[in-house]
Motif scaffolding. Structure first.
Motif, PDB file in Angstrom:
ATOM      1  N   ASP A 157       0.862  -1.192  -0.085  1.00  0.00           N
ATOM      2  CA  ASP A 157      -0.127  -0.110   0.037  1.00  0.00           C
ATOM      3  C   ASP A 157       0.864   1.101  -0.130  1.00  0.00           C
ATOM      4  O   ASP A 157       0.360   2.248  -0.681  1.00  0.00           O
ATOM      5  N   ILE A 158       1.848   1.250   0.722  1.00  0.00           N
ATOM      6  CA  ILE A 158       2.965   2.377   0.717  1.00  0.00           C
ATOM      7  C   ILE A 158       3.499   2.650  -0.750  1.00  0.00           C
ATOM      8  O   ILE A 158       3.624   3.806  -1.337  1.00  0.00           O
ATOM      9  N   LEU A 159       4.012   1.681  -1.101  1.00  0.00           N
ATOM     10  CA  LEU A 159       4.696   1.719  -2.671  1.00  0.00           C
ATOM     11  C   LEU A 159       3.621   2.015  -3.558  1.00  0.00           C
ATOM     12  O   LEU A 159       4.140   2.756  -4.498  1.00  0.00           O
ATOM     13  N   SER A 160       2.312   1.335  -3.431  1.00  0.00           N
ATOM     14  CA  SER A 160       1.420   1.974  -4.450  1.00  0.00           C
ATOM     15  C   SER A 160       0.803   3.293  -4.370  1.00  0.00           C
ATOM     16  O   SER A 160      -0.272   3.672  -4.941  1.00  0.00           O
ATOM     17  N   GLU A 161       1.267   3.899  -3.208  1.00  0.00           N
ATOM     18  CA  GLU A 161       0.851   5.227  -2.797  1.00  0.00           C
ATOM     19  C   GLU A 161      -0.595   5.024  -2.251  1.00  0.00           C
ATOM     20  O   GLU A 161      -1.302   6.271  -2.431  1.00  0.00           O
ATOM     21  N   ASP A 162      -1.290   4.282  -1.995  1.00  0.00           N
ATOM     22  CA  ASP A 162      -2.479   3.901  -0.972  1.00  0.00           C
ATOM     23  C   ASP A 162      -2.382   4.528   0.119  1.00  0.00           C
ATOM     24  O   ASP A 162      -3.476   5.052   0.703  1.00  0.00           O
ATOM     25  N   ILE A 163      -1.206   4.607   0.792  1.00  0.00           N
ATOM     26  CA  ILE A 163      -1.022   5.163   2.205  1.00  0.00           C
ATOM     27  C   ILE A 163       0.132   6.353   1.922  1.00  0.00           C
ATOM     28  O   ILE A 163       1.163   5.876   1.318  1.00  0.00           O
ATOM     29  N   TYR A 164      -0.180   7.456   2.297  1.00  0.00           N
ATOM     30  CA  TYR A 164       0.955   8.562   1.901  1.00  0.00           C
ATOM     31  C   TYR A 164       2.036   8.216   3.323  1.00  0.00           C
ATOM     32  O   TYR A 164       1.797   8.053   4.332  1.00  0.00           O
ATOM     33  N   CYS A 165       3.262   8.325   2.680  1.00  0.00           N
ATOM     34  CA  CYS A 165       4.432   8.191   3.626  1.00  0.00           C
ATOM     35  C   CYS A 165       5.427   9.300   2.977  1.00  0.00           C
ATOM     36  O   CYS A 165       5.699   9.492   1.964  1.00  0.00           O
ATOM     37  N   PRO A 166       5.856  10.117   4.402  1.00  0.00           N
ATOM     38  CA  PRO A 166       6.995  11.176   3.894  1.00  0.00           C
ATOM     39  C   PRO A 166       8.271  10.535   3.469  1.00  0.00           C
ATOM     40  O   PRO A 166       8.394   9.561   3.724  1.00  0.00           O
ATOM     41  N   PRO A 167       8.900  11.266   2.746  1.00  0.00           N
ATOM     42  CA  PRO A 167      10.317  10.691   2.080  1.00  0.00           C
ATOM     43  C   PRO A 167      11.225  10.148   3.320  1.00  0.00           C
ATOM     44  O   PRO A 167      11.775   9.051   3.032  1.00  0.00           O
TER      45      PRO A 167
ATOM     46  N   ARG B 208       6.937   6.081  -6.041  1.00  0.00           N
ATOM     47  CA  ARG B 208       7.318   6.890  -7.265  1.00  0.00           C
ATOM     48  C   ARG B 208       7.119   8.397  -6.781  1.00  0.00           C
ATOM     49  O   ARG B 208       7.880   9.286  -7.401  1.00  0.00           O
ATOM     50  N   ARG B 209       6.126   8.772  -5.969  1.00  0.00           N
ATOM     51  CA  ARG B 209       5.995  10.142  -5.654  1.00  0.00           C
ATOM     52  C   ARG B 209       7.149  10.546  -4.886  1.00  0.00           C
ATOM     53  O   ARG B 209       7.818  11.924  -5.233  1.00  0.00           O
ATOM     54  N   VAL B 210       7.952   9.853  -4.132  1.00  0.00           N
ATOM     55  CA  VAL B 210       9.023  10.172  -3.395  1.00  0.00           C
ATOM     56  C   VAL B 210      10.311  10.420  -4.311  1.00  0.00           C
ATOM     57  O   VAL B 210      10.990  11.198  -4.371  1.00  0.00           O
ATOM     58  N   LEU B 211      10.434   9.541  -5.440  1.00  0.00           N
ATOM     59  CA  LEU B 211      11.477   9.481  -6.303  1.00  0.00           C
ATOM     60  C   LEU B 211      11.366  10.761  -6.975  1.00  0.00           C
ATOM     61  O   LEU B 211      12.371  11.422  -7.556  1.00  0.00           O
ATOM     62  N   ASP B 212      10.050  11.066  -7.565  1.00  0.00           N
ATOM     63  CA  ASP B 212      10.005  12.284  -8.516  1.00  0.00           C
ATOM     64  C   ASP B 212       9.902  13.702  -7.608  1.00  0.00           C
ATOM     65  O   ASP B 212      10.457  14.656  -8.245  1.00  0.00           O
ATOM     66  N   GLN B 213       9.557  13.680  -6.211  1.00  0.00           N
ATOM     67  CA  GLN B 213       9.717  14.728  -5.634  1.00  0.00           C
ATOM     68  C   GLN B 213      10.981  15.416  -5.414  1.00  0.00           C
ATOM     69  O   GLN B 213      11.330  16.691  -5.235  1.00  0.00           O
ATOM     70  N   HIS B 214      12.074  14.368  -4.978  1.00  0.00           N
ATOM     71  CA  HIS B 214      13.418  14.905  -4.808  1.00  0.00           C
ATOM     72  C   HIS B 214      14.258  14.361  -5.992  1.00  0.00           C
ATOM     73  O   HIS B 214      14.147  13.355  -6.563  1.00  0.00           O
ATOM     74  N   LYS B 215      15.056  15.438  -6.590  1.00  0.00           N
ATOM     75  CA  LYS B 215      15.720  15.119  -7.594  1.00  0.00           C
ATOM     76  C   LYS B 215      17.086  14.358  -7.169  1.00  0.00           C
ATOM     77  O   LYS B 215      18.202  15.079  -7.208  1.00  0.00           O
ATOM     78  N   LEU B 216      16.949  13.173  -6.790  1.00  0.00           N
ATOM     79  CA  LEU B 216      18.152  12.441  -6.339  1.00  0.00           C
ATOM     80  C   LEU B 216      18.177  11.313  -7.349  1.00  0.00           C
ATOM     81  O   LEU B 216      17.066  10.777  -7.804  1.00  0.00           O
ATOM     82  N   SER B 217      19.427  10.749  -7.603  1.00  0.00           N
ATOM     83  CA  SER B 217      19.488   9.653  -8.684  1.00  0.00           C
ATOM     84  C   SER B 217      19.302   8.356  -7.712  1.00  0.00           C
ATOM     85  O   SER B 217      19.074   8.457  -6.274  1.00  0.00           O
ATOM     86  N   LYS B 218      19.043   7.304  -8.493  1.00  0.00           N
ATOM     87  CA  LYS B 218      18.534   6.110  -7.850  1.00  0.00           C
ATOM     88  C   LYS B 218      19.959   5.546  -7.032  1.00  0.00           C
ATOM     89  O   LYS B 218      19.565   5.006  -5.816  1.00  0.00           O
ATOM     90  N   GLU B 219      21.025   5.667  -7.297  1.00  0.00           N
ATOM     91  CA  GLU B 219      22.305   5.383  -6.737  1.00  0.00           C
ATOM     92  C   GLU B 219      22.178   6.158  -5.072  1.00  0.00           C
ATOM     93  O   GLU B 219      22.736   5.556  -4.422  1.00  0.00           O
ATOM     94  N   GLN B 220      21.926   7.372  -5.277  1.00  0.00           N
ATOM     95  CA  GLN B 220      22.036   8.388  -3.801  1.00  0.00           C
ATOM     96  C   GLN B 220      20.888   7.860  -2.870  1.00  0.00           C
ATOM     97  O   GLN B 220      21.320   7.569  -1.889  1.00  0.00           O
ATOM     98  N   TRP B 221      19.734   7.310  -3.442  1.00  0.00           N
ATOM     99  CA  TRP B 221      18.708   6.837  -2.793  1.00  0.00           C
ATOM    100  C   TRP B 221      19.279   5.449  -1.999  1.00  0.00           C
ATOM    101  O   TRP B 221      18.993   5.211  -0.751  1.00  0.00           O
ATOM    102  N   GLU B 222      19.694   4.590  -2.956  1.00  0.00           N
ATOM    103  CA  GLU B 222      20.382   3.272  -2.576  1.00  0.00           C
ATOM    104  C   GLU B 222      21.212   3.535  -1.433  1.00  0.00           C
ATOM    105  O   GLU B 222      21.307   2.566  -0.451  1.00  0.00           O
TER     106      GLU B 222
END
Length: 514
Positions: free
Chosen positions: A109-119, A155-169
């Motif tokens: 539910d969190i990953l599909s954005e049915d539950i809102y979660c801060p970054p 996906r919303r968290v990835l689009d909201q912050h301009k960080l690369s996938k490697e930086q998130w990892e």
């Protein structure tokens, strides 16, 4: 024999297939699924399906499965999902299988954005999800890029912050390292404990309208009913806790909430369809029942389940502690082994250095021995040469003394010969001794000739009488030549003082001879 129907039930981590009879009820199918996966906390879950009109509906436990409005397909599709949520996860969820099903559903539910979660919270939850899947971080097995194929953030968290996938990892990896010595089951509980504080956790939303026709959201959760504005599903505008609700009812599309306080007005809203009101009422009854059940003493079944779960967790904890102690002991052994290997390498290096030093010393010693042998040989040669020179010098001295003696003997002989020489000049050319017998004269001359020959090293040969006189006359000259040759040989071998003495002696001899 009645015809059976094939049913496929999809859980969060598995797919189950069954064959049911036409008279099988919803409760019988659900119980069969629960027994198959070992689920005992059956009051939290239910079976979902898509009806013939495309709406998601919960399977009614009291009705036959084939009599409900299920989309006719082969096999019949159902999903096992959590229908009701606990207030406190760590205290109410007993079985590990229950916790795992809740964890997987809330994560989805969190990953599909049915539950809102801060970054920030999403990153922390992702680290617990990684811990639940991969276990404790291990530098040797968890190399760079081990999270590349994982779906960890919305996906919303990835689009909201301009960080690369490697930086998130990298951020998730840093949090994953902090969860050392945490079991997978514990990481799931920690995930749910953080997720249950989110505003949309465990809330079922329904579109409604008030009397004025304003579009609103109705949220049903474990604590009561909440009314949200259309644009905001996070902050409730009106709340009705279960403890403050006296009655809930619906009539066709009209739904009425009656508070306990009779002076308070009833809240009325309208649902778009009758089946929506039925579903709302069903969720309200189930949540209210669990709400009242939590505030009562546990039943015998729940107590047994808690005791069994506690014993299992205690056993796992003991096994974990034993495993940790074994790991620690093995790590200590590995560390000691590495230390011993390091000391061994150092000793081997030192031994090689000692061997090299020893070989170098042996080479130097051998060189010194060779040099000493060469010096010894040189000394022997010098001594031999010195002995040879000393022998030659002694021979020269002896030869000199012999020559001096011979010269002196010759001088005496010459003097005696002159004294015997006649005073008057002989009448004839050849000098003659006084008359003697012919035999005596020959004997005397031959004897003298032998003495001279031995002195002069003249080879023995026969001489006639005419030659004897010539030899007697040439004697001084021959003697002088012999002395000169002997003097030159002695001068090369004898010291200077000896040469000087020899020269004087030879000179004196020559004068006497002349």
């Amino acid at each position: 024999m009645p015809k059976t129907a094939n049913v496929r039930v999809t859980t969060m981590d598995a797919e189950l297939e069954f064959s049911i009879h036409p008279n099988t009820t919803g409760k019988q199918l659900y119980d069969q699924v629960a027994r198959t996966i070992g689920l005992r906390e059956i009051w939290y879950f239910g079976l979902q399906f898509v009806d013939s009109k495309g709406f998601i509906t919960w399977l009614n436990a009291d009705k036959k499965v084939m009599n409900q409005d299920i989309r006719r397909e082969t096999p019949l599709q159902f999903k096992l999902r959590a229908k009701f949520f606990p207030e406190e996860v760590s205290e109410e969820l007993i079985q590990d299988v229950t916790r795992r099903l809740f964890f997987l559903q809330v994560k989805e539910d969190i990953l599909s954005e049915d539950i809102y979660c801060p970054p920030e919270t999403a990153v922390l939850l992702a680290s617990y999800a990684v811990q639940a899947k991969f276990g404790e971080y291990d530098k040797s097995s968890h190399q760079t890029g081990y999270l590349a194929n994982e779906r960890l953030l919305p996906r919303r968290v990835l689009d909201q912050h301009k960080l690369s996938k490697e930086q998130w990892e990298e951020r998730i990896h840093a949090w994953h390292q902090e969860h050392r010595y945490m079991l997978k089951e514990e990481s799931m509980v920690e995930y749910l404990k953080i997720a249950q504080d989110l505003e949309m956790y465990g809330v079922n939303y329904f579109e409604i309208k008030n009397k004025k026709g304003t579009e609103l959201w109705l949220g049903v959760d474990a604590l009561g009913l909440n009314i949200y504005e259309k644009e905001d599903r996070l902050t409730p505008k009106i709340g009705f806790p279960w403890s403050e609700i006296r009655n809930i009812s619906f009539n066709d599309k009209k739904f009425v909430i009656k508070p306990i306080d009779k002076k308070s007005p009833d809240f009325v809203f309208y649902a778009p369809r009758l089946r929506v009101n039925k579903r709302i009422l069903q969720l309200c009854m189930g949540n209210h029942e669990l709400y009242m059940r939590r505030r009562k003493a546990d039943t015998i079944e729940v107590q047994q389940m808690k005791a069994q779960a506690k014993e299992e967790r205690l056993q796992r904890k003991m096994e974990r502690d034993q495993l940790e102690s074994e790991k620690k002991r093995r790590a200590d052994m590995e560390r000691e082994k590495e230390e011993m290997e390091r000391e061994k390498r150092e000793l081997m290096m030192r031994l090689q250095e000692y061997e090299e030093t020893t070989r170098r010393a042996e080479r130097e010693l051998q060189e010194q021995l060779d040099r000493a042998m060469r010096l010894e040989e040189e000394r022997r040669r010098v001594e031999e040469e010195s002995a040879r020179l000393e022998a030659e010098r002694m021979e020269a001295i002896i030869a000199k003394e012999e020559l001096a003696r011979q010269a002196e003997d010759h001088s005496r002989t010459r003097s005696s010969w002159r004294l015997s020489w006649p005073s008057t000049k002989p009448k004839s050319l050849f000098w003659r001794r006084p008359r003697e017998s012919k035999r005596r004269r020959l004997t005397h001359g031959t004897t003298r000739l032998k003495k001279w020959r031995r002195a002069l090293s003249v080879p023995k040969r026969s001489c006639r009488r005419s030659e004897r006189l010539t030899l007697e006359l040439d004697l001084p000259l021959l003697l002088l030549q012999t002395v000169r040759a002997t003097t030159s040989t002695a001068r090369r071998t004898a010291p200077t003082a000896l040469n000087c003495t020899k020269t004087k002696s030879v000179t004196t001899t020559r004068r006497r001879s002349v």
